[in-house]
Structure formats: structure tokens, C-alpha cells
Design an enzyme around this catalytic site. Structure first.
Site, mmCIF file in Angstrom:
data_model
loop_
_atom_site.group_PDB
_atom_site.id
_atom_site.type_symbol
_atom_site.label_atom_id
_atom_site.label_comp_id
_atom_site.label_asym_id
_atom_site.label_seq_id
_atom_site.Cartn_x
_atom_site.Cartn_y
_atom_site.Cartn_z
ATOM 1 C CG ASP A 37 33.536 39.644 51.712
ATOM 2 O OD1 ASP A 37 32.969 40.617 51.164
ATOM 3 O OD2 ASP A 37 34.330 38.919 51.118
ATOM 4 C CG ASN A 90 42.273 39.726 50.250
ATOM 5 O OD1 ASN A 90 43.056 39.730 49.305
ATOM 6 N ND2 ASN A 90 41.118 39.079 50.221
ATOM 7 C CE1 TYR A 156 42.453 46.198 41.738
ATOM 8 C CE2 TYR A 156 44.352 45.932 40.288
ATOM 9 C CZ TYR A 156 43.550 45.470 41.323
ATOM 10 O OH TYR A 156 43.870 44.276 41.940
ATOM 11 C CE LYS A 160 44.387 46.340 44.719
ATOM 12 N NZ LYS A 160 44.045 45.683 46.000
ATOM 13 C CB ILE A 189 45.057 35.354 41.485
ATOM 14 C CG1 ILE A 189 46.393 36.005 41.909
ATOM 15 C CG2 ILE A 189 44.784 34.081 42.297
ATOM 16 C CD1 ILE A 189 47.637 35.190 41.633
ATOM 17 C CB THR A 191 39.782 35.164 42.124
ATOM 18 O OG1 THR A 191 40.006 36.468 41.579
ATOM 19 C CG2 THR A 191 41.029 34.688 42.858
HETATM 20 N N1 LIG Z 1 42.587 38.061 41.223
HETATM 21 C C1 LIG Z 1 43.602 38.756 40.765
HETATM 22 O O1 LIG Z 1 44.058 38.585 39.646
HETATM 23 C C2 LIG Z 1 44.232 39.817 41.650
HETATM 24 C C3 LIG Z 1 45.466 40.336 41.254
HETATM 25 C C4 LIG Z 1 46.076 41.291 42.037
HETATM 26 C C5 LIG Z 1 45.459 41.732 43.194
HETATM 27 N N2 LIG Z 1 44.253 41.212 43.541
HETATM 28 C C6 LIG Z 1 43.649 41.712 44.763
HETATM 29 O O2 LIG Z 1 43.348 40.636 45.622
HETATM 30 C C7 LIG Z 1 42.274 40.998 46.501
HETATM 31 C C8 LIG Z 1 41.264 39.874 46.509
HETATM 32 O O3 LIG Z 1 40.708 39.742 45.227
HETATM 33 P P1 LIG Z 1 40.193 38.351 44.610
HETATM 34 O O4 LIG Z 1 40.942 38.124 43.379
HETATM 35 O O5 LIG Z 1 40.156 37.320 45.656
HETATM 36 O O6 LIG Z 1 38.724 38.774 44.133
HETATM 37 P P2 LIG Z 1 37.312 38.596 44.828
HETATM 38 O O7 LIG Z 1 36.411 39.499 44.087
HETATM 39 O O8 LIG Z 1 36.987 37.144 44.909
HETATM 40 O O9 LIG Z 1 37.547 39.106 46.328
HETATM 41 C C9 LIG Z 1 37.393 40.432 46.744
HETATM 42 C C10 LIG Z 1 36.554 40.408 47.999
HETATM 43 O O10 LIG Z 1 36.465 41.751 48.517
HETATM 44 C C11 LIG Z 1 35.148 41.929 48.977
HETATM 45 N N3 LIG Z 1 34.781 43.353 49.009
HETATM 46 C C12 LIG Z 1 34.537 44.182 47.956
HETATM 47 N N4 LIG Z 1 34.150 45.387 48.392
HETATM 48 C C13 LIG Z 1 34.152 45.328 49.748
HETATM 49 C C14 LIG Z 1 33.825 46.261 50.772
HETATM 50 N N5 LIG Z 1 33.415 47.512 50.490
HETATM 51 N N6 LIG Z 1 33.931 45.864 52.068
HETATM 52 C C15 LIG Z 1 34.322 44.605 52.370
HETATM 53 N N7 LIG Z 1 34.644 43.671 51.444
HETATM 54 C C16 LIG Z 1 34.545 44.032 50.146
HETATM 55 C C17 LIG Z 1 34.276 41.170 47.986
HETATM 56 O O11 LIG Z 1 32.991 40.894 48.507
HETATM 57 C C18 LIG Z 1 35.124 39.927 47.736
HETATM 58 O O12 LIG Z 1 34.803 38.864 48.599
HETATM 59 C C19 LIG Z 1 41.764 42.354 45.999
HETATM 60 O O13 LIG Z 1 42.308 43.373 46.808
HETATM 61 C C20 LIG Z 1 42.337 42.425 44.601
HETATM 62 O O14 LIG Z 1 42.499 43.760 44.164
HETATM 63 C C21 LIG Z 1 43.624 40.266 42.805
#
Ligand SMILES: NC(=O)c1ccc[n+]([C@@H]2O[C@H](COP(=O)([O-])OP(=O)(O)OC[C@H]3O[C@@H](n4cnc5c(N)ncnc54)[C@H](O)[C@@H]3O)[C@@H](O)[C@H]2O)c1
Length: 252
Positions: A37, A90, A156, A160, A189, A191
Site C-alpha cells: 500500500d 486491488n 471511475y 473500471k 462494500i 469500507t
Molecule cells: N468499497 C466499495 O464499495 C467498492 C466497490 C467496488 C469496487 N471497489 C474497489 O475495491 C478496491 C478497494 O477499495 P476499498 O473499498 O477497500 O477502499 P479503501 O479506500 O479502503 O482501499 C483502497 C486502498 O488503495 C490504496 N491506494 C490508493 N492509491 C494508491 C496508490 N497510488 N498506490 C498504492 N495503493 C493505493 C489506499 O491507500 C487504500 O488502502 C478499489 O479498487 C475500489 O475501487 C470498492
């Protein structure tokens, strides 16, 4: 024996949310983890959490928008454990809610760089070592918005969709090398991501519940369970696909 016994696995965006939950599930299933991360984004804490539960994990601070830093994640897997079996790409950011017309340039660049370029760099570096080894499994985090559009999420949704495109092509390019490439498409989700997006909106992230036919937000662990299966040998015929894990969001 776990589903991922002794599989050396990279997880990016491992500092929280889906990445951290997936790390715990991978460890439970026997995987050996290379967690990554941004610095100070919780990745070190996830590694400590995994180790406190008896799992094996190292943490590598890296920005996925920088190729050399992505290469350092893969190098850490090879240097520490001698191989790379699985990767969960991710890391992602969501940007702001705004129509395409007038969408702020700086946010456009940031989302493009993390979600598109970051996933691209990760796949390139991982595929290079997997192709040499003649085996591997990659899962990319797309989104339900990798399949359908949502108002006010132009970059976004575009990135995706791009993740789905690169997943399919990489799967085809490497299908005869014993490498599988898939994507997971989470619904909304619970988060930090939807919470931040809906900050100040009445109900916060719960305002998304009506988009989830199951009647609740998803749990990060529910994505991790699907990713673990996709990375495991139990999914041996599955490649080039996107698995909706979304409580029916995209069922219509
Ligand atoms: N939470 C939702 O509703 C949801 C829905 C669909 C898809 N997603 C996808 O799931 C994945 C995880 O998201 P999440 O919900 O756990 O949110 P989150 O914000 O908790 O996790 C995202 C992580 O990516 C890291 N990150 C951001 N920029 C970065 C970079 N330049 N280099 C390295 N790491 C980096 C952040 O520090 C964070 O820990 C993402 O790709 C997000 O688009 C989330």
C-alpha cells in the site's frame, strides 16, 4: 490444508477495506503474503495483524502509479520467497461525484493513474515473472461500474471498464502459459471508500443501500472469499472473467 496453501501472493491496497479483509482470508487459507500500500496507509498494520493470527506476511510500501515501485513489490516476493503464485491488484480510488462535463482535471488524472495505470503496471510486472515460471493467477479489482455506468462517476466507471478490458486481453495472451487472469466486481462494500464519497450526504454510505437488491451493503470479507477462490486451483478453468460479488446489483 488451505485453499491457497503456501501460495506466495501479492495484495495491493492492503492497508484497509477489501485489501485487509482479503489478506486475512488468504492467510487463513495458507497463503504467504506480500502486502503493499502507500506508506502510512495501514499496510504495515495489516501485516502485523496477519502475523498475530499465525500467518506469514511482509509489507512493501509502494505507489502503484510508479512502475519502479510496482517492480519492487514483485522483487520482494521473489527475493523473500523465491516465487510469485498469485496477485490481487486491488489498489483503487474513486474520485469525486461530478458529471463528465466539467469533471476536475486533477481528479481525472489521479483516478486514471491509480485505477488504470496502476493495474496495468502491476499486471505487467507480475506477468513477466509468472510467464517465466509457467504458472500464476491474477485477480484485478474492477467494480459493478466495470460493467454498467453510474451517473456522476465518469472516470471511475471508465477506468473500471478498462480494468475489465485489460483482464480479458491478458487472460487470452497468457492462457497457454498456465496463467489465469480474472476480475472481481464488488457491489457497494462497507469500507472507507463509499463513506468518504457520501460524506455530508444524509445516511452516508447507507444511501447506496437501495442500489443493492440484497438490502444491505456488502462486507469486505465477502469480496475476499471470492478472490481467494479465483486465485486457488479450484478455479482452474476460470480465466478472462469478471465475477459480480454484488448482492444482485448487476443482475438486471
Ligand atoms: N468499497 C466499495 O464499495 C467498492 C466497490 C467496488 C469496487 N471497489 C474497489 O475495491 C478496491 C478497494 O477499495 P476499498 O473499498 O477497500 O477502499 P479503501 O479506500 O479502503 O482501499 C483502497 C486502498 O488503495 C490504496 N491506494 C490508493 N492509491 C494508491 C496508490 N497510488 N498506490 C498504492 N495503493 C493505493 C489506499 O491507500 C487504500 O488502502 C478499489 O479498487 C475500489 O475501487 C470498492
Amino acid at each position: 490444508m488451505g485453499m491457497l496453501d503456501q501460495k506466495v501472493s501479492i495484495i495491493t491496497g492492503a492497508g484497509g477495506g477489501i485489501g485487509r479483509a482479503t489478506a486475512e482470508i488468504f492467510a487463513r487459507e495458507g497463503a504467504v503474503l506480500v502486502l503493499s500500500d502507500l506508506p502510512n496507509a495501514g499496510g504495515q498494520e495489516t501485516a502485523e495483524l496477519v502475523r498475530s493470527q499465525g500467518g506469514e506476511a511482509i509489507f512493501v510500501a509502494a505507489d502503484v502509479t510508479k512502475r519502479a515501485e510496482v517492480a519492487s513489490i514483485v522483487a520482494a516476493a521473489i527475493d523473500t520467497y523465491g516465487r510469485l503464485d498469485c496477485a490481487f491488484n486491488n489498489a483503487g480510488i474513486v474520485g469525486v461525484l461530478h458529471p463528465l462535463n466539467g469533471y476536475p482535471d486533477d481528479v481525472f488524472e489521479a483516478v486514471l493513474n491509480v485505477n488504470f495505470k496502476g493495474t496495468w503496471y502491476c499486471m505487467q510486472e507480475e506477468l513477466a515473472v509468472m510467464a517465466k515460471a509457467g504458472k500464476g493467477a491474477i485477480v484485478n479489482t474492477a467494480s459493478v461500474y466495470g460493467e454498467v455506468g453510474a451517473a456522476n462517476t465518469p472516470i471511475y466507471t471508465a477506468t473500471k471498464h478498462a480494468v475489465m478490458g485489460m483482464t480479458k486481453v491478458a487472460a487470452l495472451d497468457h492462457v497457454t502459459e498456465n496463467i489465469r487472469v480474472n476480475a472481481v466486481l464488488p457491489g457497494v462494500i462497507d469500507t472507507a471508500m463509499p463513506a468518504a464519497l457520501m460524506e455530508g450526504v444524509p445516511g452516508g454510505a447507507d444511501a447506496f443501500i437501495p442500489t443493492m437488491p440484497i438490502g444491505r451493503l456488502g462486507r469486505a470479507s465477502e469480496i475476499g472469499e471470492a478472490v481467494a477462490w479465483l486465485c486457488s486451483d479450484r478455479a482452474s478453468l476460470v480465466t478472462g472473467t469478471g465475477l459480480d460479488v454484488d448482492g444482485g446489483h448487476n443482475a438486471h
